[in-house]
Write a protein that holds these residues in place. Structure first.
Motif, PDB file in Angstrom:
ATOM      1  N   ALA A 125       0.861  -1.183   0.000  1.00 47.41           N
ATOM      2  CA  ALA A 125       0.000   0.000   0.000  1.00 47.41           C
ATOM      3  C   ALA A 125       0.896   1.231   0.000  1.00 47.41           C
ATOM      4  N   THR A 126       0.430   2.282  -0.658  1.00 48.22           N
ATOM      5  CA  THR A 126       1.174   3.530  -0.706  1.00 48.22           C
ATOM      6  C   THR A 126       0.179   4.682  -0.734  1.00 48.22           C
ATOM      7  N   ALA A 127       0.651   5.891  -1.029  1.00 50.86           N
ATOM      8  CA  ALA A 127      -0.223   7.058  -0.973  1.00 50.86           C
ATOM      9  C   ALA A 127       0.043   7.987  -2.146  1.00 50.86           C
ATOM     10  N   ALA A 128      -0.931   8.863  -2.396  1.00 49.50           N
ATOM     11  CA  ALA A 128      -0.814   9.843  -3.480  1.00 49.50           C
ATOM     12  C   ALA A 128      -1.708  11.023  -3.159  1.00 49.50           C
ATOM     13  N   HIS A 129      -1.475  12.141  -3.844  1.00 43.54           N
ATOM     14  CA  HIS A 129      -2.346  13.304  -3.705  1.00 43.54           C
ATOM     15  C   HIS A 129      -2.500  13.974  -5.063  1.00 43.54           C
ATOM     16  N   LYS A 144       4.345  10.161 -10.904  1.00 46.39           N
ATOM     17  CA  LYS A 144       2.893  10.100 -11.039  1.00 46.39           C
ATOM     18  C   LYS A 144       2.400   8.652 -10.949  1.00 46.39           C
ATOM     19  N   VAL A 145       1.128   8.489 -10.565  1.00 42.77           N
ATOM     20  CA  VAL A 145       0.521   7.169 -10.509  1.00 42.77           C
ATOM     21  C   VAL A 145      -0.901   7.263 -11.044  1.00 42.77           C
ATOM     22  N   VAL A 146      -1.319   6.237 -11.773  1.00 36.92           N
ATOM     23  CA  VAL A 146      -2.706   6.130 -12.230  1.00 36.92           C
ATOM     24  C   VAL A 146      -3.314   4.883 -11.606  1.00 36.92           C
ATOM     25  N   LEU A 147      -4.622   4.943 -11.307  1.00 31.16           N
ATOM     26  CA  LEU A 147      -5.303   3.904 -10.540  1.00 31.16           C
ATOM     27  C   LEU A 147      -6.391   3.222 -11.340  1.00 31.16           C
ATOM     28  N   ASP A 148      -6.761   2.017 -10.888  1.00 35.93           N
ATOM     29  CA  ASP A 148      -7.921   1.345 -11.459  1.00 35.93           C
ATOM     30  C   ASP A 148      -9.149   1.657 -10.609  1.00 35.93           C
ATOM     31  N   ALA A 149     -10.271   1.015 -10.927  1.00 35.60           N
ATOM     32  CA  ALA A 149     -11.523   1.318 -10.240  1.00 35.60           C
ATOM     33  C   ALA A 149     -11.510   0.888  -8.777  1.00 35.60           C
ATOM     34  N   ARG A 183       0.077  12.666  -7.728  1.00 37.73           N
ATOM     35  CA  ARG A 183       1.495  12.600  -7.393  1.00 37.73           C
ATOM     36  C   ARG A 183       1.707  11.512  -6.356  1.00 37.73           C
ATOM     37  N   HIS A 184       2.659  10.630  -6.622  1.00 37.30           N
ATOM     38  CA  HIS A 184       2.948   9.551  -5.685  1.00 37.30           C
ATOM     39  C   HIS A 184       3.712  10.080  -4.481  1.00 37.30           C
ATOM     40  N   ILE A 185       3.334   9.615  -3.306  1.00 39.35           N
ATOM     41  CA  ILE A 185       4.026   9.924  -2.060  1.00 39.35           C
ATOM     42  C   ILE A 185       4.853   8.697  -1.688  1.00 39.35           C
ATOM     43  N   GLY A 186       6.142   8.894  -1.429  1.00 35.99           N
ATOM     44  CA  GLY A 186       7.045   7.770  -1.188  1.00 35.99           C
ATOM     45  C   GLY A 186       6.936   7.162   0.189  1.00 35.99           C
ATOM     46  N   LEU A 187       5.772   6.669   0.513  1.00 32.91           N
ATOM     47  CA  LEU A 187       5.481   6.012   1.784  1.00 32.91           C
ATOM     48  C   LEU A 187       4.845   4.670   1.457  1.00 32.91           C
ATOM     49  N   TYR A 188       5.345   3.588   2.064  1.00 30.92           N
ATOM     50  CA  TYR A 188       4.864   2.254   1.702  1.00 30.92           C
ATOM     51  C   TYR A 188       4.542   1.413   2.928  1.00 30.92           C
ATOM     52  N   ALA A 189       3.508   0.584   2.794  1.00 29.73           N
ATOM     53  CA  ALA A 189       3.269  -0.516   3.724  1.00 29.73           C
ATOM     54  C   ALA A 189       3.394  -1.809   2.925  1.00 29.73           C
ATOM     55  N   TYR A 190       4.043  -2.801   3.514  1.00 28.45           N
ATOM     56  CA  TYR A 190       4.287  -4.074   2.820  1.00 28.45           C
ATOM     57  C   TYR A 190       3.817  -5.245   3.674  1.00 28.45           C
ATOM     58  N   ARG A 191       3.398  -6.311   3.007  1.00 26.94           N
ATOM     59  CA  ARG A 191       3.319  -7.604   3.675  1.00 26.94           C
ATOM     60  C   ARG A 191       4.743  -8.166   3.669  1.00 26.94           C
ATOM     61  N   VAL A 192       5.179  -8.628   4.832  1.00 26.35           N
ATOM     62  CA  VAL A 192       6.579  -8.986   5.005  1.00 26.35           C
ATOM     63  C   VAL A 192       7.023 -10.076   4.041  1.00 26.35           C
ATOM     64  N   GLY A 193       6.164 -11.062   3.783  1.00 30.23           N
ATOM     65  CA  GLY A 193       6.540 -12.134   2.870  1.00 30.23           C
ATOM     66  C   GLY A 193       6.897 -11.610   1.488  1.00 30.23           C
ATOM     67  N   GLU A 222       2.377  -8.289  -8.261  1.00 31.93           N
ATOM     68  CA  GLU A 222       1.857  -7.891  -6.954  1.00 31.93           C
ATOM     69  C   GLU A 222       1.011  -6.624  -7.098  1.00 31.93           C
ATOM     70  N   ARG A 223      -0.097  -6.585  -6.379  1.00 33.13           N
ATOM     71  CA  ARG A 223      -0.996  -5.438  -6.461  1.00 33.13           C
ATOM     72  C   ARG A 223      -0.654  -4.401  -5.393  1.00 33.13           C
ATOM     73  N   VAL A 224      -0.809  -3.136  -5.771  1.00 33.57           N
ATOM     74  CA  VAL A 224      -0.458  -2.017  -4.893  1.00 33.57           C
ATOM     75  C   VAL A 224      -1.700  -1.164  -4.657  1.00 33.57           C
ATOM     76  N   ALA A 225      -2.192  -1.134  -3.426  1.00 34.61           N
ATOM     77  CA  ALA A 225      -3.326  -0.286  -3.058  1.00 34.61           C
ATOM     78  C   ALA A 225      -2.823   1.137  -2.816  1.00 34.61           C
ATOM     79  N   VAL A 226      -3.646   2.121  -3.163  1.00 26.76           N
ATOM     80  CA  VAL A 226      -3.214   3.521  -3.049  1.00 26.76           C
ATOM     81  C   VAL A 226      -4.231   4.315  -2.228  1.00 26.76           C
ATOM     82  N   HIS A 227      -3.736   4.919  -1.158  1.00 32.29           N
ATOM     83  CA  HIS A 227      -4.541   5.853  -0.353  1.00 32.29           C
ATOM     84  C   HIS A 227      -4.382   7.242  -0.942  1.00 32.29           C
TER      85      HIS A 227
END
Length: 253
Positions: A125-129, A144-149, A183-193, A222-227
């Motif tokens: 998971a990461t973030a954007a504004h 930059k990042v573009v998202l799906d539905a 704009r992508h914000i360089g903050l990430y959450a990961y599943r450790v595996g 791997e899928r990346v969720a964006v806040h």
């Protein structure tokens, strides 16, 4: 929820020597970062470093620190080593906060961790504004990042994406009136595996082209969720001018 915050901190910096140890209101910058993210309610906040001076400074101020190898090619490689050292399980969640972000919003850190917990379909998971100007959109230093539905990342790029075909003139991207670029914000959450597997994967062609390591996760499926947050976070510290700005903020507090 349960998660760990890891703060990678390297001594090497061409623009600001000894950056993690730069004094901000009487404390090293990396300690300021650790103190700030301690407010998010993580199980633990640990600095992962390649230099004993950084580790010693952290421990002097009560911040846990562990030593990692000095030859890691990316921050994600360093975090993967730290996950092994901390004996974290594959389903545990780790949030990566950069050691040069002393003004980071703890609520944003928590939001990334919460998002990954809520999205079992995603490994990261990461973030954007929203981007507020065509200048930012066209700046290759702005990722930059573009998202799906489902608010998952489709692609990260230094290029102006999405490209507004009907509003762009003379090859200069403008901003769509009803859909702001992100704009992508360089903050990430990961599943450790997933994070542990990162160093075993070869660098992806798109990662090398864009110089964006997060594309390696997507290349591997791997899928990346964006806040998406409404406001831009405070800028980090890369230059002496940035350091002066942050020192002024702490002096005024």
């Amino acid at each position: 929820m349960s998660f760990t915050v890891l703060i990678p901190a390297r001594m090497a910096s061409s623009r600001l020597p000894d950056k993690p140890l730069a004094d901000i209101g009487g404390l090293p910058m990396v300690v300021r970062v650790a103190q700030r993210v301690a407010k998010v309610g993580a199980d633990q906040v640990v600095v992962a470093t390649d230099h004993t001076r950084i580790a010693d400074a952290c421990r002097e101020h009560g911040v846990p620190a562990l030593m990692t190898r000095a030859d890691h090619l990316s921050g994600s490689d360093r975090l993967a080593e730290a996950c092994h050292a901390l004996n974290l399980g594959d389903q545990d969640i780790v949030v990566n906060v950069q050691g040069d972000e002393p003004l980071i919003d703890p609520a944003l850190v928590r939001a990334c961790a919460d998002l990954l917990l809520q999205r079992p379909d995603c490994a990261v998971a990461t973030a954007a504004h929203p981007i507020g100007s065509a200048e930012e959109l066209n700046n290759p230093n702005v990722v930059k990042v573009v998202l799906d539905a489902q608010q998952r990342a489709l692609y990260f790029s230094r290029a102006a994406i999405p490209w507004w075909r009907d509003g762009s003139q003379a090859g200069v991207a403008q901003l769509p009136p009803q859909h702001a670029a992100l704009r992508h914000i360089g903050l990430y959450a990961y599943r450790v595996g997933t994070l542990k597997r990162f160093p075993t994967w070869p660098a992806a062609p798109l990662e090398l082209t864009e110089s964006l390591e997060q594309l390696r996760f997507m290349w591997q499926g791997e899928r990346v969720a964006v806040h998406v947050t409404d406001t831009a976070p405070a800028a980090g510290v890369d230059t002496p001018e940035d350091l002066a700005r942050v020192r002024a903020v702490f002096a005024a507090a």
